[in-house]
Design an enzyme around this catalytic site. Structure first.
Site, PDB file in Angstrom:
ATOM      1  N   GLU A 185      -1.420  44.301  39.188  1.00 48.47           N
ATOM      2  CA  GLU A 185      -2.005  43.771  37.944  1.00 48.47           C
ATOM      3  C   GLU A 185      -1.743  44.764  36.819  1.00 48.47           C
ATOM      4  O   GLU A 185      -1.369  45.905  37.072  1.00 48.47           O
ATOM      5  CB  GLU A 185      -3.509  43.531  38.143  1.00 48.47           C
ATOM      6  CG  GLU A 185      -4.235  44.724  38.757  1.00 48.47           C
ATOM      7  CD  GLU A 185      -5.632  44.380  39.298  1.00 48.47           C
ATOM      8  OE1 GLU A 185      -6.541  44.353  38.474  1.00 48.47           O
ATOM      9  OE2 GLU A 185      -5.777  44.170  40.518  1.00 48.47           O
TER      10      GLU A 185
ATOM     11  N   LYS B  58      -2.369  47.588  34.058  1.00 53.31           N
ATOM     12  CA  LYS B  58      -3.364  48.643  33.825  1.00 53.31           C
ATOM     13  C   LYS B  58      -3.729  48.570  32.352  1.00 53.31           C
ATOM     14  O   LYS B  58      -2.934  48.905  31.479  1.00 53.31           O
ATOM     15  CB  LYS B  58      -2.795  50.014  34.176  1.00 53.31           C
ATOM     16  CG  LYS B  58      -3.825  51.111  34.044  1.00 53.31           C
ATOM     17  CD  LYS B  58      -3.365  52.378  34.754  1.00 53.31           C
ATOM     18  CE  LYS B  58      -4.481  53.392  34.884  1.00 53.31           C
ATOM     19  NZ  LYS B  58      -4.898  53.967  33.621  1.00 53.31           N
TER      20      LYS B  58
ATOM     21  N   ASP C 137      -5.287  49.328  28.831  1.00 51.72           N
ATOM     22  CA  ASP C 137      -5.511  50.612  28.180  1.00 51.72           C
ATOM     23  C   ASP C 137      -6.736  50.535  27.266  1.00 51.72           C
ATOM     24  O   ASP C 137      -6.630  50.370  26.063  1.00 51.72           O
ATOM     25  CB  ASP C 137      -4.270  50.978  27.357  1.00 51.72           C
ATOM     26  CG  ASP C 137      -4.315  52.423  26.918  1.00 51.72           C
ATOM     27  OD1 ASP C 137      -5.195  53.160  27.399  1.00 51.72           O
ATOM     28  OD2 ASP C 137      -3.489  52.807  26.087  1.00 51.72           O
TER      29      ASP C 137
ATOM     30  N   TYR D 164     -11.982  43.776  36.925  1.00 51.22           N
ATOM     31  CA  TYR D 164     -10.971  43.972  37.968  1.00 51.22           C
ATOM     32  C   TYR D 164     -11.454  44.656  39.242  1.00 51.22           C
ATOM     33  O   TYR D 164     -10.672  44.902  40.150  1.00 51.22           O
ATOM     34  CB  TYR D 164      -9.776  44.750  37.418  1.00 51.22           C
ATOM     35  CG  TYR D 164     -10.160  46.000  36.632  1.00 51.22           C
ATOM     36  CD1 TYR D 164     -10.849  47.032  37.235  1.00 51.22           C
ATOM     37  CD2 TYR D 164      -9.814  46.126  35.289  1.00 51.22           C
ATOM     38  CE1 TYR D 164     -11.198  48.167  36.525  1.00 51.22           C
ATOM     39  CE2 TYR D 164     -10.156  47.251  34.566  1.00 51.22           C
ATOM     40  CZ  TYR D 164     -10.854  48.273  35.190  1.00 51.22           C
ATOM     41  OH  TYR D 164     -11.203  49.388  34.495  1.00 51.22           O
TER      42      TYR D 164
ATOM     43  N   LYS E 124       2.987  54.246  36.306  1.00 45.48           N
ATOM     44  CA  LYS E 124       3.108  54.574  34.875  1.00 45.48           C
ATOM     45  C   LYS E 124       4.363  53.968  34.266  1.00 45.48           C
ATOM     46  O   LYS E 124       5.382  53.863  34.936  1.00 45.48           O
ATOM     47  CB  LYS E 124       3.157  56.101  34.716  1.00 45.48           C
ATOM     48  CG  LYS E 124       1.827  56.759  34.993  1.00 45.48           C
ATOM     49  CD  LYS E 124       0.929  56.548  33.801  1.00 45.48           C
ATOM     50  CE  LYS E 124      -0.445  57.116  33.998  1.00 45.48           C
ATOM     51  NZ  LYS E 124      -1.362  56.767  32.926  1.00 45.48           N
TER      52      LYS E 124
ATOM     53  N   CYS F 162      -2.129  79.591   4.477  1.00 43.45           N
ATOM     54  CA  CYS F 162      -2.744  78.318   4.848  1.00 43.45           C
ATOM     55  C   CYS F 162      -2.632  77.326   3.683  1.00 43.45           C
ATOM     56  O   CYS F 162      -2.995  77.655   2.554  1.00 43.45           O
ATOM     57  CB  CYS F 162      -4.203  78.549   5.209  1.00 43.45           C
ATOM     58  SG  CYS F 162      -5.141  77.039   5.435  1.00 43.45           S
TER      59      CYS F 162
ATOM     60  N   CYS G  94      -6.421  76.824   2.317  1.00 46.51           N
ATOM     61  CA  CYS G  94      -7.241  77.861   1.678  1.00 46.51           C
ATOM     62  C   CYS G  94      -6.446  79.091   1.250  1.00 46.51           C
ATOM     63  O   CYS G  94      -7.027  80.043   0.747  1.00 46.51           O
ATOM     64  CB  CYS G  94      -8.362  78.287   2.620  1.00 46.51           C
ATOM     65  SG  CYS G  94      -7.762  79.318   3.975  1.00 46.51           S
TER      66      CYS G  94
ATOM     67  N   CYS H 125      -4.895  79.877  10.996  1.00 41.82           N
ATOM     68  CA  CYS H 125      -5.379  80.371   9.712  1.00 41.82           C
ATOM     69  C   CYS H 125      -6.522  81.327  10.041  1.00 41.82           C
ATOM     70  O   CYS H 125      -7.426  80.999  10.802  1.00 41.82           O
ATOM     71  CB  CYS H 125      -5.880  79.210   8.867  1.00 41.82           C
ATOM     72  SG  CYS H 125      -6.880  79.767   7.490  1.00 41.82           S
TER      73      CYS H 125
ATOM     74  N   CYS I  80     -12.274  78.702   5.844  1.00 38.22           N
ATOM     75  CA  CYS I  80     -11.287  77.709   5.424  1.00 38.22           C
ATOM     76  C   CYS I  80     -11.915  76.311   5.497  1.00 38.22           C
ATOM     77  O   CYS I  80     -12.488  75.948   6.526  1.00 38.22           O
ATOM     78  CB  CYS I  80     -10.073  77.784   6.354  1.00 38.22           C
ATOM     79  SG  CYS I  80      -8.878  76.471   6.087  1.00 38.22           S
TER      80      CYS I  80
HETATM   81  S1  IVH Z   1      -9.118  49.534  39.436  1.00 39.43           S
HETATM   82  C1  IVH Z   1     -10.835  52.694  42.130  1.00 39.43           C
HETATM   83  N1  IVH Z   1      -7.693  48.049  37.878  1.00 39.43           N
HETATM   84  O1  IVH Z   1      -7.828  52.838  35.024  1.00 39.43           O
HETATM   85  C2  IVH Z   1     -10.086  52.192  40.995  1.00 39.43           C
HETATM   86  N2  IVH Z   1      -8.517  50.090  37.001  1.00 39.43           N
HETATM   87  O2  IVH Z   1      -7.332  55.540  36.255  1.00 39.43           O
HETATM   88  C3  IVH Z   1     -10.897  51.276  40.185  1.00 39.43           C
HETATM   89  N3  IVH Z   1      -7.930  50.488  34.671  1.00 39.43           N
HETATM   90  O3  IVH Z   1     -11.083  54.019  35.236  1.00 39.43           O
HETATM   91  C4  IVH Z   1     -10.199  50.824  39.017  1.00 39.43           C
HETATM   92  N4  IVH Z   1      -6.807  48.634  34.369  1.00 39.43           N
HETATM   93  O4  IVH Z   1     -10.681  52.192  33.558  1.00 39.43           O
HETATM   94  C5  IVH Z   1      -8.371  49.187  37.992  1.00 39.43           C
HETATM   95  N5  IVH Z   1      -6.440  46.583  36.616  1.00 39.43           N
HETATM   96  C6  IVH Z   1      -7.116  47.728  36.712  1.00 39.43           C
HETATM   97  C7  IVH Z   1      -7.236  48.635  35.643  1.00 39.43           C
HETATM   98  C8  IVH Z   1      -7.954  49.809  35.829  1.00 39.43           C
HETATM   99  C9  IVH Z   1      -7.236  49.755  33.806  1.00 39.43           C
HETATM  100  C10 IVH Z   1      -8.516  51.816  34.347  1.00 39.43           C
HETATM  101  C11 IVH Z   1      -9.944  51.960  34.731  1.00 39.43           C
HETATM  102  C12 IVH Z   1     -10.014  53.200  35.581  1.00 39.43           C
HETATM  103  C13 IVH Z   1      -8.717  53.862  35.323  1.00 39.43           C
HETATM  104  C14 IVH Z   1      -8.280  54.612  36.556  1.00 39.43           C
END
Ligand code: IVH
Length: 684
Positions: free
Chosen positions: A129, A131, A133, A243, A331, A425, A428, A443, A448
């Site tokens: 799924e 991640k 942000d 999630y 990542k 600076c 200042c 500085c 400052c």
């Molecule tokens: S699962 C045990 N699913 O990523 C893991 N986390 O680095 C429980 N996050 O603190 C999290 N999208 O805030 C999970 N689809 C996703 C996510 C997700 C973003 C964030 C979450 C967590 C961090 C972990």
């Protein structure tokens, strides 16, 4: 399209009795929640906005007449309530973990191989799924009713942000029970985030109101979620996707896919870009697909999350340190673009650090317009040879501040010059110096304007002058209203000036004045620490207070003398000397002394004794003394000790096992003593 809430005219006349009203309120609440769910979660409304608003107004009118009948899941409860003083801590029943990272394809393969080996299984099913942000949060439902919500915090304790979360329009206030039963107690986790459009609109509003803009959607979401006034949160259109599970009573499913289905049945918003994969190959393919789709999404994602689908296998794999072994975050590569550096500008931060910043020809980078990028420090500029006018590659790595990766040399305009951070600076005119061993220029003027808030916050902090009641907000107000411009001004504040401030009670003003007065008698080390001299922390402050006994004596100390102090090295010594060279700093110290701060400490170093004017270094194993007692003996007899050999040292006392110090002493002509000879000298 955005729905809004307002009260226009009354629809019911004559008024209902209590019984009729109660039943109508229940019907309207349920109906409106149903439409809300269709609109915000399913994205599939079946009535017009006007129709929705008409019903909402009817409900609001009834609620005005019968406030005691307002239901906890009424849509009117989403508009926010009066500001609160601060957030209460809230402990997570089960800690909120973080995820291990896979930086590339190989690390995803390694993850799969590792856990298959542990489980002795040939092929695993995964769910991958996006991640998201944003900010991790936890929601608690008791008997289907939203009852509390918190930030992730440090994973163990978060902050209670129930009032704010309640305003999120896709967060169900009551769970749906038409598809499956509702557990009596249920905790779920998810991410709160902000869409690109709303982010840009918010920043435009901030600009229009002369307020600071947010660097990215994540920061904007964080700022919106941590508002003490939930009405502001309510106006920000925050999104949430669920999630993961926390503690859930009387509920069981076999897989993560089934869990997602349960979430949807209960009415939670779940991100729909997830995929069940058999084996790691399709996971990698989907990860690449997500990365490619990233730019076209209208919210930020910073990678993928891959989870083992079977919950019993998840249990078997368990947790390692602070992340589950059954999940991994994949990542994305940093996003890069080519643009031009229009100019390079030194920017002074709250600690006095001077960071060179490149002003760029604006460029789109991962959905955000970027016009400035950090060049970090002089060494980085030198290493990459980056100049004004260069065509450069910029990137957003991990979605922090964009940075300049490299210059494209073929495109360098003729006659360009290497860039040097200025010696003065820009804010200042104080001296800007880079001390040996440090990456950054600083500085040196602690008054400052760019540094002043941070400096004052440090000065009044617990481990420094410990001025109670002098918090970040107060410092900000005092500096912004011009009441204080330097640390010394703290001591010329009047109770009236304090009481004049927003929301400051007279009593608190007097308490603060008293705390300011008390701070004048603080120990010398606190004052030294409070000055915030580079690399002089609490411990070194204590060492210096003990050796020099007064600020005056410390100010007069030469670098050599400082270096001959145990635990003080050349970098610390240079920082101290430079600090006392800056005229603005000396003016400040005079003001502090005039205000009554002039602590003296009986120097532990005696002014008389056999060792006056002599300095010692100890090395190797000592038989009778340990290092500390030998050091104390020297100091009690007026001498000083140091950790390393320099030409300023008179004696090296060397026991068995002495190493490189012996050679260095020989080279510098420092006399070497055995422990017995030292004892003879000391007559002990
Ligand atoms: S699962 C045990 N699913 O990523 C893991 N986390 O680095 C429980 N996050 O603190 C999290 N999208 O805030 C999970 N689809 C996703 C996510 C997700 C973003 C964030 C979450 C967590 C961090 C972990």
């Amino acid at each position: 399209m955005e729905r809004f809430f307002f009260v226009a005219f009354r629809l019911h006349f004559p008024p209902m009795d209590q019984h009729q009203a109660s039943s109508r309120i229940r019907d309207l609440t349920a109906e409106l929640n149903e439409h809300n769910h269709r609109y915000y979660v399913l994205d599939n409304p079946i009535i017009s906005d006007a129709e929705y608003d008409k019903r909402l107004r009817e409900l609001q009118d009834l609620e005005t007449d019968f406030p005691e009948l307002i239901l906890p899941d009424s849509p009117s409860q989403r508009v926010g309530s009066l500001p609160i003083a601060g957030f209460e801590p809230l402990t997570h029943t089960i800690p909120m973990l973080s995820l291990a990272n896979a930086m590339d394809e190989q690390e995803l393969l390694d993850f799969d191989a590792r856990i298959r080996k542990d489980l002795e299984i040939d092929r695993l099913d995964y769910v991958i799924e996006p991640k998201l942000d944003g900010l991790g949060v936890e929601l608690v439902y008791i008997n289907g009713l939203f009852s509390a919500g918190s930030t992730r915090g440090d994973g163990f304790n978060g902050e209670n942000i129930t009032q704010n979360l309640r305003t999120l329009k896709s967060l169900p206030l009551r769970l749906r029970n038409n598809k499956r039963p509702i557990p009596p107690y249920l905790e779920v986790r998810g991410e709160v985030f902000l869409g690109h459009k709303d982010f840009e609109q918010l920043n435009q509003t901030q600009l229009d109101n002369d307020k600071q803009i947010f660097a990215n959607p994540r920061n904007a979401a964080a700022g919106s979620l941590r508002q003490l006034d939930s009405r502001i949160t309510s106006s920000r259109n925050l999104l949430i996707n669920i999630y993961a599970a926390g503690r859930i009573d009387d509920f069981s499913v076999d897989t993560h896919m089934d869990f997602f289905q349960a979430l949807k049945d209960w009415g939670f918003p779940v991100n729909d870009r997830y995929e069940l994969c058999s084996g790691i190959a399709p996971v990698i393919a989907f990860h690449k697909q997500l990365e490619a789709d990233r730019e076209s999404l209208n919210y930020d994602i910073d990678g993928s999350v891959t989870k083992v689908n079977s919950l019993s296998l998840q249990d078997q794999l368990g947790i390692r340190s602070r992340s589950p072994r059954w999940a991994i975050a994949g990542k994305f590569k940093a996003r890069q673009e080519v643009t031009k550096i229009l100019s390079i500008e030194p920017s002074v931060g709250r600690t006095g650090a001077v960071t060179p910043v490149a002003n760029l020809e604006p460029v789109h980078l991962g959905g955000v317009m970027v016009a400035r990028a950090t060049l970090h420090n002089q060494a980085e500029i030198d290493r990459k040879d980056i100049r004004e006018g260069d065509t450069v590659v910029v990137q957003r790595a991990g979605d922090v501040i964009p940075e300049v990766v490299k210059a494209i040399l073929d495109k360098r305009p003729p006659g360009s010059q290497p860039y040097l951070i200025p010696e003065r600076c820009p804010v200042c005119q104080g001296h800007v110096l880079r001390l040996e061993g440090e990456a950054k220029h600083y500085c040196q003027n602690i008054s400052c304007p760019a540094q002043i808030k941070g400096r004052i916050e440090h000065f009044v902090a617990k481990r420094c002058l410990d001025i109670d009641g002098f918090g970040t907000k107060l410092v900000s107000q005092l500096v912004d209203t011009g009441r204080i411009n330097s640390i010394a001004d703290i001591y010329s504040l009047t109770a009236e000036q304090l009481a004049d401030l927003d929301r400051m009670a007279e009593k608190s003003a007097l308490n603060i004045m008293e705390a300011v007065e008390t701070s004048k008698t603080a120990d010398l080390w606190r004052l030294i620490h409070g000055l915030g001299i580079r690399n002089v922390g609490e411990h070194i402050s204590k060492v210096l207070a003990k050796k020099y006994g007064s600020l005056r004596a410390l100010g007069k100390a030469s670098a050599d003398d400082l270096e001959a102090t145990h635990e003080v090295g050349p970098i610390v010594a240079r920082g101290i000397v430079e600090f006392f060279k800056e005229t603005d700093n000396l003016t400040l110290l005079t003001k502090l002394v005039d205000a009554g701060l002039n602590p003296e400490q009986d120097s532990a170093i005696s002014k008389e004794g056999k060792f006056v004017g002599l300095s010692f270094v100890f090395t190797g194993k000592l038989e009778i003394f340990n290092r500390d007692s030998a050091r104390e003996l020297v100091e009690s007899q007026g001498g000083s000790t140091a950790a390393s050999i320099s030409k300023n040292i008179d004696y090296l006392v060397a026991g068995p096992g002495a190493g490189s110090k012996l050679e260095k002493a020989a080279k510098l002509g420092v006399q070497v003593l055995t422990e017995a000879e030292f004892r003879e000298m000391a007559e002990v």
